[in-house]
Design an enzyme around this catalytic site. Structure first.
Site, PDB file in Angstrom:
ATOM      1  N   ASP A  36       4.429  12.509  -6.534  1.00  3.99           N
ATOM      2  CA  ASP A  36       3.859  11.206  -6.848  1.00  3.99           C
ATOM      3  C   ASP A  36       4.969  10.209  -7.176  1.00  3.99           C
ATOM      4  OD1 ASP A  36       2.197   9.138  -7.660  1.00  3.99           O
ATOM      5  OD2 ASP A  36       0.904  10.416  -8.856  1.00  3.99           O
ATOM      6  N   ASP A  37       5.073   9.140  -6.384  1.00  5.28           N
ATOM      7  CA  ASP A  37       6.026   8.056  -6.647  1.00  5.28           C
ATOM      8  C   ASP A  37       7.483   8.526  -6.591  1.00  5.28           C
ATOM      9  OD1 ASP A  37       3.804   6.489  -6.996  1.00  5.28           O
ATOM     10  OD2 ASP A  37       4.303   5.803  -9.010  1.00  5.28           O
ATOM     11  N   CYS A  76      -1.040   5.125  -4.269  1.00  7.53           N
ATOM     12  CA  CYS A  76      -1.474   6.519  -4.478  1.00  7.53           C
ATOM     13  C   CYS A  76      -2.805   6.853  -3.818  1.00  7.53           C
ATOM     14  CB  CYS A  76      -1.573   6.809  -5.974  1.00  7.53           C
ATOM     15  SG  CYS A  76      -0.067   6.508  -6.917  1.00  7.53           S
ATOM     16  N   HIS A 133      -7.581  11.058  -8.178  1.00  3.42           N
ATOM     17  CA  HIS A 133      -7.459   9.628  -7.877  1.00  3.42           C
ATOM     18  C   HIS A 133      -8.257   9.204  -6.650  1.00  3.42           C
ATOM     19  CE1 HIS A 133      -4.638   5.882  -8.206  1.00  3.42           C
ATOM     20  NE2 HIS A 133      -5.877   5.656  -8.646  1.00  3.42           N
ATOM     21  N   ASP A 271       3.408  10.810  -2.114  1.00  7.52           N
ATOM     22  CA  ASP A 271       2.264   9.960  -1.742  1.00  7.52           C
ATOM     23  C   ASP A 271       2.689   8.557  -1.339  1.00  7.52           C
ATOM     24  OD1 ASP A 271       2.969   9.109  -4.298  1.00  7.52           O
ATOM     25  OD2 ASP A 271       0.930   9.024  -5.058  1.00  7.52           O
ATOM     26  N   ASN A 272       3.866   8.121  -1.750  1.00  9.58           N
ATOM     27  CA  ASN A 272       4.444   6.826  -1.353  1.00  9.58           C
ATOM     28  C   ASN A 272       5.875   6.811  -1.846  1.00  9.58           C
ATOM     29  OD1 ASN A 272       2.060   5.890  -3.692  1.00  9.58           O
ATOM     30  ND2 ASN A 272       4.214   5.722  -4.252  1.00  9.58           N
TER      31      ASN A 272
END
Length: 459
Positions: A36-37, A76, A133, A271-272
């Site tokens: 994540d991130d 996300c 999410h 995710d990004n």
């Protein structure tokens, strides 16, 4: 256009029975791991020097590393919606992060079936561990979307320490979790694998760490391990990355110990991109050599670490340089399970297996597309047309005018070539407009799809 080298990997064909369904013994287990991130630069395999990531690096080395691996959204929730459906999330209105209140009516639309739904129907035992999410209401809950088991939280962010934030759930019931959250997710993933070693079903596990998303919480032993890093935010980020790397190592070790590794497909993505600019909660990530950040359609927002390993099917140590996208993981997974997508599923991901084996030598995609409010992008070959968040450069507004880059020569998107190649910009804009016709207005947040399209053309 420069040709991009295609690195071939050996792949064993897996043939379905006459009814189109593989026998359970022939179906591989499937694990999708999502960070994540994460910053693009923050893995050893991408050249990072201050974060030891031996286990994620080993996973990359054990299969294929995609150097042009993308996600379909710079945020996300939209990325996860695309990953679990195999479709551009703008096709069904999941363009932005869904709302956070318990019982909120925003979430992955019920019109869409998930990868868990598809694999469960094919005989898989399905489990999710980590960050969801995709909606907090009961109808959006993982147990309502194809998963047999769930341990994690429903929102977009959570404290890593016990006692704070929304409940940690086992199924639909809250639990009193006392472990550092990254370690708790690892524990649950390892225990799930251990329970499958004598099972009579293949399994699908969706393991979604919230590391390294804010809040910036690291446990003391790991902070002490990186005491030499003087910048507090970076030290905390490094410690959080190290915890996730430990988790990936524990999962892979358990697969080996249980004898399941040889029949398990494992994929890893972020995710990004890392949040690095004004307007996002910065976590200490580094996206170099990419420009841009989470929440932008520049490479730093949408190009991510992307690895797939499958012993005996994908030869280790391979590099694949043609563009792929996280939608492809849906299609690759269902193909591995012996499931043929039906026409009405409208799947847009591509099974990567024949491209890796050399059975198909053409690129998996003619072009890749993005729409995020008034930001847009299209990549076709080496060329990218993009309108992005001007906050990257300290500016204001919803999106810059379109700019044109040749990524083979300018991975950092620094030299705008739109004046030199207006015909290429028109070609890409026309392709994006055609793609955008099949999108729908966002179901929540942002501006309507029609206004997005008008803004993109006007730019």
């Amino acid at each position: 256009m420069k040709s991009i080298a295609l690195c071939l990997v050996a792949c064993l064909a897996v043939l379905p029975h006459a009814d189109g369904q593989l026998a359970a013994a022939e179906q591989p287990n499937i694990i999708l791991i999502v960070g994540d991130d994460m910053g693009y630069a923050d893995l050893g395999v991408h050249g990072c020097q201050d974060i030891p990531t031996p286990h994620i690096d080993a996973l990359a080395a054990s299969g294929v590393r995609f150097t042009n691996g993308y996600v379909s959204g710079p945020y996300c929730s939209p990325t996860r919606a695309g990953l679990l459906t195999g479709r551009y999330q703008t096709r069904f209105g999941h363009e932005f992060n869904c709302g956070g209140r318990e019982g909120s009516d925003t979430g992955l639309p019920l019109s869409e079936k998930t990868l868990a739904d598809r694999l469960k129907a094919a005989g898989y035992h399905t489990a999710m561990v980590g960050k969801w999410h995709l909606g907090n209401g009961d109808k959006f809950h993982p147990l309502s979307r194809g998963f047999d088991e769930f341990f994690g939280f429903l929102g977009g962010a959570h404290s890593y320490f016990p006692g704070d934030g929304a409940p940690i759930l086992r199924g639909r019931a809250s639990v009193d979790e006392q472990a550092y959250l990254t370690d708790a997710f690892t524990r649950e993933a390892v225990e799930f694998i251990n329970r499958q070693k004598d099972g009579n079903k293949p399994f699908f596990m969706y393991l979604t760490y919230n590391a390294v998303h804010t809040p910036m919480h690291a446990d003391d032993p790991r902070l002490e391990k990186f005491a030499a890093i003087k910048d507090k935010k970076r030290r905390t980020y490094v410690a959080m990355m190290s915890a996730m790397d430990d988790g990936v190592g524990a999962v892979m070790k358990k697969l080996q110990e249980t004898g399941l590794a040889e029949n398990t497909l494992v994929a890893f993505i972020s995710d990004n991109g890392g949040p690095t600019m004004r307007g996002v909660t910065v976590n200490g990530a580094d996206n170099a050599p990419l420009r841009g950040s989470k929440r932008t359609t520049l490479e730093g927002g949408v190009r991510v670490p992307f690895f797939v390993a499958w012993p005996g099917r994908i030869s280790p140590g391979q590099v694949y340089e043609l563009p792929v996208i996280q939608l492809d993981l849906f299609s690759t997974a269902i193909a591995a399970a012996g499931v043929a997508p039906q026409e009405d599923w409208n799947v847009e991901g591509v099974d990567l297996t024949p491209h890796l084996s050399g059975a198909k030598t053409e690129p998996p995609h003619d072009a890749l597309y993005w729409r995020f409010g008034q930001q847009m992008a299209i990549r076709k070959g080496d060329w990218k047309l993009v309108a992005y968040d001007p906050a990257v450069e300290g500016g204001k507004g919803k999106a810059t005018p379109q700019k044109l880059y040749n990524l083979a020569e300018d991975i950092g998107e620094e030299r705008n070539l739109i004046a030199e190649h207006p015909e290429k910009a028109r070609e890409l804009q026309a392709a994006w407009d055609e793609w955008n016709k099949q999108n729908v207005p966002p179901k929540w947040g942002g501006r309507s799809g029609k206004r997005t399209a008008r803004r993109a053309r006007a730019g």
